[in-house]
Design an enzyme around this catalytic site. Structure first.
Site, PDB file in Angstrom:
ATOM      1  CG  ASP A 218      12.227  44.999  46.901  1.00  0.00           C
ATOM      2  OD1 ASP A 218      12.241  45.080  45.499  1.00  0.00           O
ATOM      3  OD2 ASP A 218      11.480  44.272  47.655  1.00  0.00           O
ATOM      4  CG  ASP A 257      12.403  42.476  43.607  1.00  0.00           C
ATOM      5  OD1 ASP A 257      11.639  42.669  42.698  1.00  0.00           O
ATOM      6  OD2 ASP A 257      12.131  41.804  44.536  1.00  0.00           O
ATOM      7  CG  ASP A 261       8.611  46.263  46.625  1.00  0.00           C
ATOM      8  OD1 ASP A 261       8.702  47.092  45.679  1.00  0.00           O
ATOM      9  OD2 ASP A 261       8.853  45.199  46.422  1.00  0.00           O
ATOM     10  NE  ARG A 316       5.883  45.715  39.086  1.00  0.00           N
ATOM     11  CZ  ARG A 316       6.149  44.685  39.715  1.00  0.00           C
ATOM     12  NH1 ARG A 316       6.929  44.558  40.525  1.00  0.00           N
ATOM     13  NH2 ARG A 316       5.652  43.475  39.020  1.00  0.00           N
TER      14      ARG A 316
END
Length: 438
Positions: A218, A257, A261, A316
């Site tokens: 990430d 990715d 996060d 997302r």
């Protein structure tokens, strides 16, 4: 390390006219009393969940010996490590490439991608057995070693009480992964991040009906940390969009990715005035439905998103599990591959209010919300293409098999002035992102 080179106390951050625009359009005065040097600015009172309790000050209290200007990846990592958790300010000058020598620099001796493809193709290997038992000298074992080399090289661990801020309009990172892990009080501002490219994705024959490529890294991870403020940054895939990726075994060779996060019991995070663009799986809050993970996530994952631009994303923005997430005054601009914006996950308590959505012709507002689990949410005063839309009602009317329930069960109080939803595109599009810090 040449200490004098990376201690740069006189360098300042460029300021542009977005404060004036915000004052003219909305009357906002929240930033008026902040210090003149943005590197010493702290998060304003009531500015989202990161202002809760002790608030977020980052490295504002740093002494002269803990203020650094860095221009290389090695200098940046050295500055992070210097002084432990003493307050520090790291000013980033120019674009720093964490993978400047290319992917080949990480490859283990003997690793060969063509050999990997030949051994693990569905025709040769099948789709019933994963690769976890492959020995170290196999193509998969050599891939694992190569991946571990990249992992060690591109991850940068951020200590507590740190401010990382870009100088001017062109500061940022390529191929880096910021690890904000198990610490308190971090500020990241005015930086353009080009998402790290996984040089060695893993093939998993058992992932789905046809197998899948899985990638790591990430751009930024907030893992078990508290009081984190991410402001005026830009997150994109840059020169490596998914649209340019090849396919192998009939599946996209996925090398990205997430962009951000927030996981493993992280808490009190504010993301403001950022741009998240040109990406697939963008922001994940809570990384698993499993009960072992849930035990550490329940009661945590409190995050605020405001005045961010979400542009040409697939999904997302964010997907939420467990957390009390407040998303207001954001602008969502959908592209051709749009799947959804808000993912409603296990035990999530999302409040999505006063946002603006720009959807292309033929894309229904029913797609804005995606139900992964039955978790009530609040979604009031949102505008789609300039018109007020009840997002829950339109979703339930068009997708009755995935009906959503209204009422998140809590009311956000940690907000600065809320702008009218109709004004959000003009404000956010002009002022969000790196290089526009006021």
């Amino acid at each position: 390390m040449n200490t004098k080179k990376w201690h740069g106390h006189a360098t300042s951050v460029a300021v542009v006219g977005c404060t004036a625009l915000a004052l003219t359009v909305t009357g906002t005065t929240a930033q008026a009393a902040k210090p003149r040097d943005p590197a010493r600015q702290t998060l304003a009172a009531n500015d989202g969940w990161a202002s809760y309790g002790t608030g977020t000050t980052g490295g504002a209290a740093a002494d002269a010996d803990h203020v650094y200007t860095v221009t290389t990846w090695a200098e940046f990592k050295a500055a992070l490590a210097d002084g432990g958790s003493a307050p520090k300010i790291i000013k980033v000058k120019g674009t720093i490439d964490a993978v400047s020598e290319g992917c080949d620099a990480f490859a283990a001796d003997g690793y060969d991608f063509d050999a990997y493809l030949a051994k693990y193709s569905p025709e040769a290997w099948g789709l019933d057995t994963d690769l976890s038992a492959e020995p170290d000298d196999s193509p998969e074992g050599l891939r694992r070693t190569s991946a571990a080399n990249q992992d060690k090289a591109i991850k940068a661990t951020v200590p507590a009480n740190t401010t990382i801020i870009g100088i001017g309009k062109d500061a940022g990172f390529k191929g880096a992964s910021l690890q904000i892990k198990a610490v308190d009080n971090v500020i990241v501002r005015n930086l353009a991040f080009e998402s790290p490219v996984d040089c060695f994705p893993q093939w998993d024959p058992t992932d789905g009906d046809n197998g899948n490529w899985n990638s790591e890294y990430d751009t930024a991870v907030v893992y078990g940390s508290t009081h984190v403020w991410l402001d005026h940054n830009t997150f994109t895939d840059g020169a490596h969009p998914d649209s340019a990726a090849p396919t192998y075994f009939g599946m996209l060779y996925q090398q990205h990715d997430g962009e951000l996060d927030i996981v493993r019991g992280a808490d009190y995070v504010t993301a403001s005035w950022n741009v998240f663009a040109d990406h697939d799986k963008t922001i994940l809050i809570g990384n698993s439905d499993s009960e072992s993970t849930a035990a550490g996530d329940r009661g945590h994952l409190k995050v605020t998103f405001h005045h961010n631009l979400f542009s040409d994303l697939v999904e997302r923005a964010p997907r939420v599990r467990f957390g009390q997430v407040d998303s207001y005054n954001n602008h969502f601009v959908a592209g051709d591959d749009y799947a959804y914006s808000f993912g409603i996950g296990k035990e999530s308590q999302l409040v999505a209010e006063h946002n603006a959505f720009t959807l292309p012709e033929g894309v229904s507002a029913a797609k804005v919300l995606k139900r992964w689990n039955v978790s009530p949410l609040t979604a009031a005063d949102n505008y789609v293409n300039g018109e007020a839309v009840d997002l829950i009602a339109v979703h339930n009317a068009e997708i009755p098999a995935e009906a959503l329930e209204s009422g998140a069960g809590w009311t956000p109080t940690l907000r600065t002035k809320v702008d009218p939803a109709k004004a959000v595109p003009g404000i956010v599009d002009h002022c969000a992102g790196a290089g526009r810090l006021s």
